[in-house]
Design a protein around this motif. Structure first.
Motif, PDB file in Angstrom:
ATOM      1  N   VAL A  28      57.484  -2.289  -5.467  1.00 36.75           N
ATOM      2  CA  VAL A  28      58.794  -2.951  -5.451  1.00 36.75           C
ATOM      3  C   VAL A  28      58.679  -4.306  -4.763  1.00 36.75           C
ATOM      4  N   TYR A  29      59.258  -5.337  -5.395  1.00 39.58           N
ATOM      5  CA  TYR A  29      59.275  -6.681  -4.830  1.00 39.58           C
ATOM      6  C   TYR A  29      60.727  -7.096  -4.588  1.00 39.58           C
ATOM      7  N   PRO A  30      61.046  -7.613  -3.404  1.00 34.25           N
ATOM      8  CA  PRO A  30      62.416  -8.063  -3.141  1.00 34.25           C
ATOM      9  C   PRO A  30      62.728  -9.369  -3.860  1.00 34.25           C
ATOM     10  N   LYS A  31      63.986  -9.693  -3.951  1.00 36.12           N
ATOM     11  CA  LYS A  31      64.419 -10.948  -4.571  1.00 36.12           C
ATOM     12  C   LYS A  31      63.738 -12.145  -3.890  1.00 36.12           C
ATOM     13  N   GLY A  32      63.200 -13.052  -4.697  1.00 39.20           N
ATOM     14  CA  GLY A  32      62.543 -14.248  -4.179  1.00 39.20           C
ATOM     15  C   GLY A  32      61.061 -14.091  -3.903  1.00 39.20           C
ATOM     16  N   ALA A  33      60.551 -12.858  -3.980  1.00 34.77           N
ATOM     17  CA  ALA A  33      59.139 -12.622  -3.697  1.00 34.77           C
ATOM     18  C   ALA A  33      58.261 -13.103  -4.852  1.00 34.77           C
ATOM     19  N   THR A  34      57.066 -13.590  -4.514  1.00 36.66           N
ATOM     20  CA  THR A  34      56.090 -13.962  -5.529  1.00 36.66           C
ATOM     21  C   THR A  34      55.255 -12.739  -5.869  1.00 36.66           C
ATOM     22  N   VAL A  35      55.279 -12.346  -7.128  1.00 32.49           N
ATOM     23  CA  VAL A  35      54.549 -11.155  -7.570  1.00 32.49           C
ATOM     24  C   VAL A  35      53.063 -11.479  -7.677  1.00 32.49           C
ATOM     25  N   GLY A  51      64.890  -4.406 -12.788  1.00 31.92           N
ATOM     26  CA  GLY A  51      64.984  -5.718 -12.165  1.00 31.92           C
ATOM     27  C   GLY A  51      64.713  -6.846 -13.148  1.00 31.92           C
ATOM     28  N   ARG A  52      64.470  -8.039 -12.589  1.00 30.87           N
ATOM     29  CA  ARG A  52      64.306  -9.235 -13.418  1.00 30.87           C
ATOM     30  C   ARG A  52      63.426 -10.230 -12.686  1.00 30.87           C
ATOM     31  N   VAL A  53      62.551 -10.919 -13.453  1.00 31.25           N
ATOM     32  CA  VAL A  53      61.647 -11.914 -12.881  1.00 31.25           C
ATOM     33  C   VAL A  53      61.641 -13.165 -13.752  1.00 31.25           C
ATOM     34  N   GLU A  92      57.903 -14.730 -10.205  1.00 30.47           N
ATOM     35  CA  GLU A  92      58.779 -14.636  -9.031  1.00 30.47           C
ATOM     36  C   GLU A  92      59.951 -13.712  -9.345  1.00 30.47           C
ATOM     37  N   ALA A  93      60.292 -12.837  -8.403  1.00 34.85           N
ATOM     38  CA  ALA A  93      61.398 -11.891  -8.602  1.00 34.85           C
ATOM     39  C   ALA A  93      62.748 -12.591  -8.447  1.00 34.85           C
ATOM     40  N   THR A  97      62.896  -5.989  -7.849  1.00 38.70           N
ATOM     41  CA  THR A  97      62.248  -5.581  -9.098  1.00 38.70           C
ATOM     42  C   THR A  97      61.166  -4.541  -8.828  1.00 38.70           C
ATOM     43  N   THR A  98      61.192  -3.487  -9.631  1.00 34.93           N
ATOM     44  CA  THR A  98      60.198  -2.420  -9.532  1.00 34.93           C
ATOM     45  C   THR A  98      59.233  -2.519 -10.708  1.00 34.93           C
ATOM     46  N   PHE A  99      57.940  -2.474 -10.404  1.00 37.31           N
ATOM     47  CA  PHE A  99      56.906  -2.534 -11.427  1.00 37.31           C
ATOM     48  C   PHE A  99      56.145  -1.218 -11.508  1.00 37.31           C
ATOM     49  N   VAL A 100      55.705  -0.905 -12.719  1.00 39.26           N
ATOM     50  CA  VAL A 100      54.685   0.110 -12.938  1.00 39.26           C
ATOM     51  C   VAL A 100      53.396  -0.667 -13.190  1.00 39.26           C
TER      52      VAL A 100
END
Length: 222
Positions: A28-35, A51-53, A92-93, A97-100
């Motif tokens: 899970v990445y919070p809003k504004g985080a760089t994936v 979520g959305r990126v 960027e989130a 956003t949750t990723f698999v």
């Protein structure tokens, strides 16, 4: 984790889904985080579970070009499965956003024995190619005003919720962000949006934009 809700995996058998669950991890990445950052070594396939990126390119002089906004079910890192293992863009989130995440080698092995998954990947890549071709066409042939309008239409169609003939764009869309997507200055974006608002084609409230008359908005593209 319900993998059936992800279009990429929706047609797979239960045994195949269980195999994916064993090799995948959830992050899970919070809003504004760089994936991840463009140019980094790829470590696997990222599938957006929720979520959305945004995908973007950062230029050495500080400029930024938004390539796309992506939501649930879309994949990141598919171009690194074969060939170059370097990320082609920065992600960027835009919201939590949750990723698999599936390791590259594991996903390559999965593709070798799952033809249906290969077809899904080809479909997603085809959609992405059509999107890129459309962007190139707009940047080449349309003026700034029309590009802003096309950007609104794109976000409304791909990330909007329609109700009563109106379409609410479901993420916080700033004038600056719309400018980065359409290669137009923020001042020009503001001018165009204000014009559309006066014509009662859109409604704006604190970064939220609703398209009121989609058909008429499309007629504004010249």
């Amino acid at each position: 984790m319900d993998l059936k809700k992800i279009k990429l995996f929706s047609d797979l058998e239960e045994g195949e889904l269980e195999q994916i669950k064993k090799m995948a991890q959830e992050r899970v990445y919070p809003k504004g985080a760089t994936v991840f950052v463009g140019g980094q070594e790829a470590n696997g396939l990222y599938v957006i579970y929720s979520g959305r990126v945004k995908a973007l390119i950062l230029y050495p002089d500080g400029r930024e070009k938004t390539l796309a906004v992506m939501g649930e079910g879309e994949i990141l890192g598919e171009v690194t499965l074969y060939g170059s293992g370097l990320r082609s863009a920065t992600i960027e989130a835009l919201e939590t956003t949750t990723f698999v995440i599936i390791p590259r080698d594991s996903f390559q092995s999965l593709l070798m024995c799952t033809p249906g998954l290969c077809v899904r990947i080809i479909e997603l890549l085809s959609q992405r190619l059509r999107r890129a071709n459309k962007q190139i066409e707009e940047l080449t042939f349309l003026n700034a005003r029309s590009r802003v309008i096309c950007g609104l239409i794109c976000f409304a169609e791909e990330h909007g919720c329609e109700e009563g003939g109106e379409t609410q764009i479901l993420f916080h869309l700033t004038h600056e962000e719309l400018g980065k997507f359409t290669a137009v200055s923020r001042e020009t974006v503001t001018k165009v949006l204000n014009e559309l608002k006066e014509k009662k084609l859109i409604h704006m409230t604190r970064g939220r934009i609703k398209v009121l008359k989609m058909t008429e908005l499309k007629r504004q593209v010249i």
